[in-house]
Motif scaffolding. Sequence first.
Motif, PDB file in Angstrom:
ATOM      1  N   LEU A  33       0.816  -1.212   0.000  1.00 41.17           N
ATOM      2  CA  LEU A  33       0.000   0.000   0.000  1.00 41.17           C
ATOM      3  C   LEU A  33       0.851   1.263   0.000  1.00 41.17           C
ATOM      4  CD1 LEU A  33      -2.758  -1.072   2.553  1.00 41.17           C
ATOM      5  CD2 LEU A  33      -2.870  -1.080   0.060  1.00 41.17           C
ATOM      6  N   LEU A  34       1.984   1.218   0.683  1.00 43.55           N
ATOM      7  CA  LEU A  34       2.853   2.401   0.713  1.00 43.55           C
ATOM      8  C   LEU A  34       3.390   2.698  -0.683  1.00 43.55           C
ATOM      9  CD1 LEU A  34       4.271   4.625   2.305  1.00 43.55           C
ATOM     10  CD2 LEU A  34       6.126   3.002   2.789  1.00 43.55           C
ATOM     11  N   ASP A  35       3.825   1.660  -1.381  1.00 45.59           N
ATOM     12  CA  ASP A  35       4.321   1.859  -2.751  1.00 45.59           C
ATOM     13  C   ASP A  35       3.232   2.407  -3.664  1.00 45.59           C
ATOM     14  OD1 ASP A  35       6.876   1.012  -2.145  1.00 45.59           O
ATOM     15  OD2 ASP A  35       6.467  -1.093  -2.644  1.00 45.59           O
ATOM     16  N   GLY A  42       5.742   9.744  -7.879  1.00 42.82           N
ATOM     17  CA  GLY A  42       6.984   9.287  -8.489  1.00 42.82           C
ATOM     18  C   GLY A  42       8.049   8.977  -7.463  1.00 42.82           C
ATOM     19  N   CYS A  43       7.619   8.552  -6.279  1.00 42.85           N
ATOM     20  CA  CYS A  43       8.544   8.314  -5.177  1.00 42.85           C
ATOM     21  C   CYS A  43       8.515   6.835  -4.801  1.00 42.85           C
ATOM     22  CB  CYS A  43       8.128   9.176  -3.980  1.00 42.85           C
ATOM     23  SG  CYS A  43       9.266   9.138  -2.584  1.00 42.85           S
ATOM     24  N   THR A  44       9.600   6.355  -4.218  1.00 42.50           N
ATOM     25  CA  THR A  44       9.673   4.982  -3.726  1.00 42.50           C
ATOM     26  C   THR A  44      10.086   4.994  -2.256  1.00 42.50           C
ATOM     27  OG1 THR A  44      11.990   4.759  -4.390  1.00 42.50           O
ATOM     28  CG2 THR A  44      10.315   4.072  -5.991  1.00 42.50           C
ATOM     29  N   ALA A  45       9.916   3.844  -1.600  1.00 44.82           N
ATOM     30  CA  ALA A  45      10.273   3.711  -0.180  1.00 44.82           C
ATOM     31  C   ALA A  45      11.282   2.597  -0.004  1.00 44.82           C
ATOM     32  CB  ALA A  45       9.028   3.427   0.656  1.00 44.82           C
ATOM     33  N   ALA A  46      12.320   2.866   0.764  1.00 43.91           N
ATOM     34  CA  ALA A  46      13.330   1.869   1.089  1.00 43.91           C
ATOM     35  C   ALA A  46      13.272   1.601   2.592  1.00 43.91           C
ATOM     36  CB  ALA A  46      14.728   2.352   0.699  1.00 43.91           C
ATOM     37  N   GLU A  47      13.285   0.318   2.955  1.00 43.03           N
ATOM     38  CA  GLU A  47      13.248  -0.043   4.372  1.00 43.03           C
ATOM     39  C   GLU A  47      14.638   0.129   4.973  1.00 43.03           C
ATOM     40  OE1 GLU A  47      10.996  -3.592   5.485  1.00 43.03           O
ATOM     41  OE2 GLU A  47      10.465  -3.781   3.369  1.00 43.03           O
ATOM     42  N   LEU A  48      14.705   0.870   6.055  1.00 45.36           N
ATOM     43  CA  LEU A  48      15.994   1.188   6.667  1.00 45.36           C
ATOM     44  C   LEU A  48      16.731  -0.064   7.110  1.00 45.36           C
ATOM     45  CD1 LEU A  48      17.764   3.590   7.565  1.00 45.36           C
ATOM     46  CD2 LEU A  48      16.631   3.484   9.775  1.00 45.36           C
ATOM     47  N   THR A  49      16.014  -1.026   7.679  1.00 44.01           N
ATOM     48  CA  THR A  49      16.673  -2.217   8.218  1.00 44.01           C
ATOM     49  C   THR A  49      17.227  -3.116   7.136  1.00 44.01           C
ATOM     50  OG1 THR A  49      14.526  -3.317   8.281  1.00 44.01           O
ATOM     51  CG2 THR A  49      15.287  -2.264  10.307  1.00 44.01           C
ATOM     52  N   GLN A 241       0.432  11.108   1.602  1.00 39.07           N
ATOM     53  CA  GLN A 241       0.337   9.795   0.966  1.00 39.07           C
ATOM     54  C   GLN A 241       0.821   8.688   1.895  1.00 39.07           C
ATOM     55  OE1 GLN A 241       2.618  10.787  -2.486  1.00 39.07           O
ATOM     56  NE2 GLN A 241       0.860  11.553  -3.637  1.00 39.07           N
ATOM     57  N   ILE A 242       1.862   8.963   2.642  1.00 43.11           N
ATOM     58  CA  ILE A 242       2.350   7.987   3.614  1.00 43.11           C
ATOM     59  C   ILE A 242       1.253   7.670   4.625  1.00 43.11           C
ATOM     60  CG2 ILE A 242       3.973   7.624   5.519  1.00 43.11           C
ATOM     61  CD1 ILE A 242       5.937   9.453   3.870  1.00 43.11           C
ATOM     62  N   LEU A 243       0.638   8.706   5.171  1.00 45.32           N
ATOM     63  CA  LEU A 243      -0.406   8.497   6.169  1.00 45.32           C
ATOM     64  C   LEU A 243      -1.641   7.829   5.564  1.00 45.32           C
ATOM     65  CD1 LEU A 243      -0.026  11.809   8.168  1.00 45.32           C
ATOM     66  CD2 LEU A 243       0.171   9.498   9.111  1.00 45.32           C
ATOM     67  N   THR A 244      -1.957   8.144   4.327  1.00 45.52           N
ATOM     68  CA  THR A 244      -3.083   7.478   3.666  1.00 45.52           C
ATOM     69  C   THR A 244      -2.835   5.975   3.587  1.00 45.52           C
ATOM     70  OG1 THR A 244      -3.598   9.452   2.356  1.00 45.52           O
ATOM     71  CG2 THR A 244      -4.450   7.340   1.553  1.00 45.52           C
ATOM     72  N   SER A 245      -1.606   5.587   3.280  1.00 40.66           N
ATOM     73  CA  SER A 245      -1.287   4.155   3.199  1.00 40.66           C
ATOM     74  C   SER A 245      -1.389   3.498   4.580  1.00 40.66           C
ATOM     75  CB  SER A 245       0.118   3.946   2.615  1.00 40.66           C
ATOM     76  OG  SER A 245       1.139   4.224   3.554  1.00 40.66           O
ATOM     77  N   LEU A 246      -1.001   4.222   5.627  1.00 39.52           N
ATOM     78  CA  LEU A 246      -1.101   3.661   6.981  1.00 39.52           C
ATOM     79  C   LEU A 246      -2.561   3.512   7.399  1.00 39.52           C
ATOM     80  CD1 LEU A 246       1.774   5.471   8.944  1.00 39.52           C
ATOM     81  CD2 LEU A 246       1.864   3.433   7.509  1.00 39.52           C
ATOM     82  N   LEU A 247      -3.379   4.485   7.063  1.00 38.87           N
ATOM     83  CA  LEU A 247      -4.807   4.392   7.374  1.00 38.87           C
ATOM     84  C   LEU A 247      -5.446   3.228   6.616  1.00 38.87           C
ATOM     85  CD1 LEU A 247      -5.748   8.184   7.243  1.00 38.87           C
ATOM     86  CD2 LEU A 247      -5.649   6.760   9.296  1.00 38.87           C
ATOM     87  N   ARG A 248      -5.097   3.071   5.363  1.00 45.91           N
ATOM     88  CA  ARG A 248      -5.633   1.958   4.574  1.00 45.91           C
ATOM     89  C   ARG A 248      -5.220   0.619   5.173  1.00 45.91           C
ATOM     90  NH1 ARG A 248      -3.950   2.492  -1.516  1.00 45.91           N
ATOM     91  NH2 ARG A 248      -5.254   0.619  -1.629  1.00 45.91           N
ATOM     92  N   ALA A 249      -3.955   0.518   5.583  1.00 43.71           N
ATOM     93  CA  ALA A 249      -3.465  -0.731   6.180  1.00 43.71           C
ATOM     94  C   ALA A 249      -4.183  -1.035   7.489  1.00 43.71           C
ATOM     95  CB  ALA A 249      -1.961  -0.633   6.410  1.00 43.71           C
ATOM     96  N   ALA A 250      -4.369  -0.014   8.309  1.00 44.12           N
ATOM     97  CA  ALA A 250      -5.043  -0.210   9.596  1.00 44.12           C
ATOM     98  C   ALA A 250      -6.482  -0.660   9.382  1.00 44.12           C
ATOM     99  CB  ALA A 250      -4.998   1.084  10.401  1.00 44.12           C
ATOM    100  N   ASP A 251      -7.173  -0.035   8.425  1.00 43.50           N
ATOM    101  CA  ASP A 251      -8.547  -0.423   8.142  1.00 43.50           C
ATOM    102  C   ASP A 251      -8.615  -1.854   7.613  1.00 43.50           C
ATOM    103  OD1 ASP A 251      -9.338   2.067   8.972  1.00 43.50           O
ATOM    104  OD2 ASP A 251      -9.640   2.873   6.949  1.00 43.50           O
ATOM    105  N   TRP A 252      -7.679  -2.211   6.764  1.00 40.44           N
ATOM    106  CA  TRP A 252      -7.622  -3.562   6.208  1.00 40.44           C
ATOM    107  C   TRP A 252      -7.442  -4.604   7.310  1.00 40.44           C
ATOM    108  CZ3 TRP A 252      -3.888  -7.350   6.427  1.00 40.44           C
ATOM    109  CH2 TRP A 252      -3.982  -8.410   5.512  1.00 40.44           C
ATOM    110  N   SER A 253      -6.627  -4.304   8.310  1.00 40.41           N
ATOM    111  CA  SER A 253      -6.303  -5.286   9.356  1.00 40.41           C
ATOM    112  C   SER A 253      -7.525  -5.699  10.161  1.00 40.41           C
ATOM    113  CB  SER A 253      -5.232  -4.728  10.291  1.00 40.41           C
ATOM    114  OG  SER A 253      -5.749  -3.676  11.092  1.00 40.41           O
TER     115      SER A 253
END
Length: 338
Positions: A33-35, A42-49, A241-253
């Motif tokens: 969802l974040l991607d 036009g942005c991507t996310a890289a996991e720090l760990t 957009q980041i927060l929208t993806s978190l809200l979508r994930a929380a609702d999905w769970s």
Amino acid sequence: MPHIDSPQEIVKEIRITRCPVPTAASLALDLGLLDQELEKSGCTAAELTRDTRQALPDAHFNHTLPFLVREGGNIPALWARSTGSDTRLIGLSWVDEYQAILTLPDSDLQEPGDLRGRRIGIPRHRYLEIDFRAAQALRGFHNALSLANLTLDDVNITHLEAIREGRRDSWNTEIEALQRREIDAVFVKGATGLEVARTVGLKEVIELGFHPDPLVRVNNGVPRTVTVDTALTEQEHIVEQILTSLLRAADWSKDHPEDFIRVVTKETGASSEYVASAYRNISLRPALREDYLTALEAQSRFLFEHGFLPNPVNVWDWILPEPLAAAEQNIAKGVSLT
């Protein structure tokens, strides 16, 4: 938020980090969802760990990496803000988790009042910039003692030198000292804490994580913080957009409890049966509710008063509410739903 006219100033990659606990970020990453949201800019996310280019894990605690998003325990987030890291608080989540004061099965400790004069074990991870594990143990004992009208001055604090450990919670230092009878009680939390309590066969002096008073439940994981590098807030729509993806994930769970347990099991490293029992009243949805902020303010005061923060943190000055409000509107209008 201001428009950015110069193309070279527009960020093309953010980094995201989260603690190995239930978070909307872990779900948003797992579900893609974040991607999906960031692709609109036009942005991507890289996991720090998972970044192997250099030793970056310290940024999980000090939040000094540009364009970083962090969701997790509030102690490192408060500490980073206290030390001058330029961050903003964009959301809080509340997941009640198992928290307990444990002792040996043959101990005469039965309730918090019995801790008076006893030795409590506080693990010291001196290799960490912020020893959040010591802070959370001290907070747990503080909460337990308060129920008996006692304070930390009424117990004997025993510092336990801990070896270097990974990202996931480990209670080896405390449990081994307890088994050697060098201390009388320890604090544990989360699925890994519940697992060690059951597998080792320890006795609960008190369980704190589901106490009816929410302030008794406040600790590193309650509430959890979502913070961003301030420079990221200058990027149009990215934080929204980041927060929208978190809200979508929380609702999905909420409609996929088995998948939620699968993801959290992978994150924590605990067995799924303990994950299912250790977390309740799960609200992964980022929010900036007054009761959440009041709880975080109480945590901030505790950490400063006990020397874990070099400077006080004004939680109310830290928050940036606009991106969350915009993300909530997106969800309400179905803008981001696919």
